[in-house]
Motif scaffolding. Structure first.
Motif, PDB file in Angstrom:
ATOM      1  N   UNK A  14     -36.953  37.655  40.409  1.00  0.00           N
ATOM      2  CA  UNK A  14     -37.713  38.231  39.297  1.00  0.00           C
ATOM      3  C   UNK A  14     -36.870  38.615  38.093  1.00  0.00           C
ATOM      4  N   UNK A  15     -35.575  38.856  38.303  1.00  0.00           N
ATOM      5  CA  UNK A  15     -34.760  39.359  37.205  1.00  0.00           C
ATOM      6  C   UNK A  15     -35.139  40.778  36.795  1.00  0.00           C
ATOM      7  N   UNK A  16     -35.850  41.494  37.681  1.00  0.00           N
ATOM      8  CA  UNK A  16     -36.337  42.837  37.353  1.00  0.00           C
ATOM      9  C   UNK A  16     -35.375  43.931  37.776  1.00  0.00           C
ATOM     10  N   UNK A  17     -34.217  43.541  38.298  1.00  0.00           N
ATOM     11  CA  UNK A  17     -33.231  44.531  38.688  1.00  0.00           C
ATOM     12  C   UNK A  17     -32.366  44.978  37.520  1.00  0.00           C
ATOM     13  N   UNK A  18     -31.431  45.880  37.758  1.00  0.00           N
ATOM     14  CA  UNK A  18     -30.528  46.324  36.690  1.00  0.00           C
ATOM     15  C   UNK A  18     -29.771  45.155  36.067  1.00  0.00           C
ATOM     16  N   UNK A  19     -29.647  45.172  34.754  1.00  0.00           N
ATOM     17  CA  UNK A  19     -28.934  44.133  34.008  1.00  0.00           C
ATOM     18  C   UNK A  19     -29.519  42.751  34.247  1.00  0.00           C
ATOM     19  N   UNK A  20     -30.815  42.697  34.536  1.00  0.00           N
ATOM     20  CA  UNK A  20     -31.467  41.417  34.765  1.00  0.00           C
ATOM     21  C   UNK A  20     -31.167  40.779  36.094  1.00  0.00           C
ATOM     22  N   UNK A  21     -30.598  41.541  37.009  1.00  0.00           N
ATOM     23  CA  UNK A  21     -30.279  41.008  38.327  1.00  0.00           C
ATOM     24  C   UNK A  21     -31.446  41.108  39.285  1.00  0.00           C
ATOM     25  N   UNK A  22     -31.149  40.920  40.550  1.00  0.00           N
ATOM     26  CA  UNK A  22     -32.182  40.939  41.578  1.00  0.00           C
ATOM     27  C   UNK A  22     -32.322  42.348  42.159  1.00  0.00           C
ATOM     28  N   UNK A  23     -33.528  42.883  42.234  1.00  0.00           N
ATOM     29  CA  UNK A  23     -33.710  44.145  42.933  1.00  0.00           C
ATOM     30  C   UNK A  23     -33.372  43.973  44.417  1.00  0.00           C
ATOM     31  N   UNK A  24     -32.912  45.043  45.044  1.00  0.00           N
ATOM     32  CA  UNK A  24     -32.789  45.025  46.487  1.00  0.00           C
ATOM     33  C   UNK A  24     -34.162  45.119  47.136  1.00  0.00           C
ATOM     34  N   UNK A  25     -34.238  44.754  48.394  1.00  0.00           N
ATOM     35  CA  UNK A  25     -35.498  44.827  49.144  1.00  0.00           C
ATOM     36  C   UNK A  25     -35.253  45.536  50.465  1.00  0.00           C
ATOM     37  N   UNK A  26     -36.051  46.558  50.712  1.00  0.00           N
ATOM     38  CA  UNK A  26     -36.103  47.238  52.000  1.00  0.00           C
ATOM     39  C   UNK A  26     -37.416  46.843  52.655  1.00  0.00           C
ATOM     40  N   UNK A  27     -37.334  46.165  53.778  1.00  0.00           N
ATOM     41  CA  UNK A  27     -38.526  45.634  54.439  1.00  0.00           C
ATOM     42  C   UNK A  27     -38.967  46.576  55.551  1.00  0.00           C
ATOM     43  N   UNK A  28     -40.262  46.891  55.580  1.00  0.00           N
ATOM     44  CA  UNK A  28     -40.808  47.785  56.605  1.00  0.00           C
ATOM     45  C   UNK A  28     -41.917  47.086  57.363  1.00  0.00           C
ATOM     46  N   UNK A  29     -41.926  47.276  58.673  1.00  0.00           N
ATOM     47  CA  UNK A  29     -43.000  46.747  59.515  1.00  0.00           C
ATOM     48  C   UNK A  29     -43.968  47.881  59.834  1.00  0.00           C
ATOM     49  N   UNK A  30     -45.247  47.719  59.518  1.00  0.00           N
ATOM     50  CA  UNK A  30     -46.221  48.775  59.836  1.00  0.00           C
ATOM     51  C   UNK A  30     -46.400  48.896  61.346  1.00  0.00           C
ATOM     52  N   UNK A  31     -46.864  50.045  61.805  1.00  0.00           N
ATOM     53  CA  UNK A  31     -47.096  50.199  63.241  1.00  0.00           C
ATOM     54  C   UNK A  31     -48.275  49.345  63.693  1.00  0.00           C
ATOM     55  N   UNK A  32     -48.352  49.020  64.976  1.00  0.00           N
ATOM     56  CA  UNK A  32     -49.506  48.265  65.472  1.00  0.00           C
ATOM     57  C   UNK A  32     -50.814  48.991  65.182  1.00  0.00           C
ATOM     58  N   UNK A  33     -51.837  48.214  64.908  1.00  0.00           N
ATOM     59  CA  UNK A  33     -53.154  48.783  64.644  1.00  0.00           C
ATOM     60  C   UNK A  33     -53.946  48.892  65.940  1.00  0.00           C
ATOM     61  N   UNK A  34     -55.112  49.518  65.856  1.00  0.00           N
ATOM     62  CA  UNK A  34     -56.047  49.562  66.969  1.00  0.00           C
ATOM     63  C   UNK A  34     -57.442  49.237  66.442  1.00  0.00           C
ATOM     64  N   UNK A  35     -58.242  48.614  67.255  1.00  0.00           N
ATOM     65  CA  UNK A  35     -59.595  48.271  66.852  1.00  0.00           C
ATOM     66  C   UNK A  35     -60.520  49.426  67.218  1.00  0.00           C
ATOM     67  N   UNK A  36     -60.624  50.356  66.261  1.00  0.00           N
ATOM     68  CA  UNK A  36     -61.374  51.581  66.483  1.00  0.00           C
ATOM     69  C   UNK A  36     -62.317  51.863  65.320  1.00  0.00           C
ATOM     70  N   UNK A  37     -63.379  52.597  65.599  1.00  0.00           N
ATOM     71  CA  UNK A  37     -64.241  53.122  64.553  1.00  0.00           C
ATOM     72  C   UNK A  37     -64.873  52.059  63.688  1.00  0.00           C
ATOM     73  N   UNK A  38     -65.176  52.455  62.455  1.00  0.00           N
ATOM     74  CA  UNK A  38     -65.910  51.555  61.565  1.00  0.00           C
ATOM     75  C   UNK A  38     -65.106  50.332  61.158  1.00  0.00           C
ATOM     76  N   UNK A  39     -63.784  50.410  61.221  1.00  0.00           N
ATOM     77  CA  UNK A  39     -62.949  49.275  60.823  1.00  0.00           C
ATOM     78  C   UNK A  39     -62.635  48.328  61.979  1.00  0.00           C
TER      79      UNK A  39
END
Length: 213
Positions: free
Chosen positions: A121-146
């Motif tokens: 993207x060139x959206x980092x400092x000085x037109x460089x690349x931003x760093x990326x911290x990747x997160x995995x969401x916790x497992x879901x459950x099939x409950x309730x209205x959703x």
């Protein structure tokens, strides 16, 4: 110098409360959101919460609208907040909806595509690349209205963390797996209770500090 952390996610970055009926729009008060607590943990950082309920990795949602597509809006968001030092990327839960019919592997590959967009993207400092911290969401459950909306997603979500971890390993990215740290609400199986916020803030703060050295 102040650094910038962009938290790019879905309703669980937005601060959406567990819902008892489809269409409910409850949101935790600003002081109770994990993004606000994260900002308190990170002096010297500007923490920008960019969470959109229903946001997918790269799918136009045929029910909730094409504006839920996380890929199409990402370049504009990066440009509007640049320079961005680090992007905390936490998506994938909404891809588990039955309407998308995608596998955990495909969800992880979709996240990998978003990583490529961020880095180019060139959206980092000085037109460089931003760093990326990747997160995995916790497992879901099939409950309730959703539950019916996410039919079949619970089983898929059990594999999602390991698939996202593989993406992080391939890209040399810092990675936080939320499984075992927080759990989804018993109300709707998707969103987090208020008690999860400080846990998320501490985990992400530790990861950001480690990345920053």
């Amino acid at each position: 110098m102040t650094r910038t952390l962009l938290c790019y996610g879905d309703s669980n970055t937005h601060g959406t409360m567990p819902v008892h009926q489809i269409g409910a729009r409850g949101r935790y008060a600003h002081r109770h959101r994990w993004t606000s607590l994260l900002a308190q943990e990170l002096p010297g950082w500007e923490v920008i919460p960019e969470g959109h309920p229903g946001r997918t990795t790269l799918h136009d949602d045929p029910v909730e609208g094409p504006h839920r597509n996380g890929l199409s809006i990402l370049p504009a968001i990066l440009e509007s907040h640049r320079p961005v030092d680090l992007v905390l990327l936490m998506l994938g839960t909404n891809d588990l909806k039955a309407r998308f019919s995608v596998t955990p592997t495909d969800i992880a590959l979709s996240l990998e595509r978003l990583v490529r967009v961020i880095r180019a993207s060139g959206a980092g400092p000085m037109g460089g690349a931003p760093g990326v911290l990747l997160a995995a969401p916790p497992p879901i459950r099939e409950l309730g209205c959703l539950g019916p909306v996410f039919e079949g997603g619970e089983a898929k979500s059990q594999r999602l963390g390991q698939e996202i971890a593989a993406v992080a390993a391939r890209g040399g990215l810092p990675f936080v797996d939320l499984a075992g740290l927080v759990a989804v609400s018993e109300v709707d199986g998707i969103h987090y209770e208020e008690s999860a916020a400080p846990v998320l803030a501490r985990a992400f703060a530790d990861a950001v500090r480690a990345w920053a050295g």
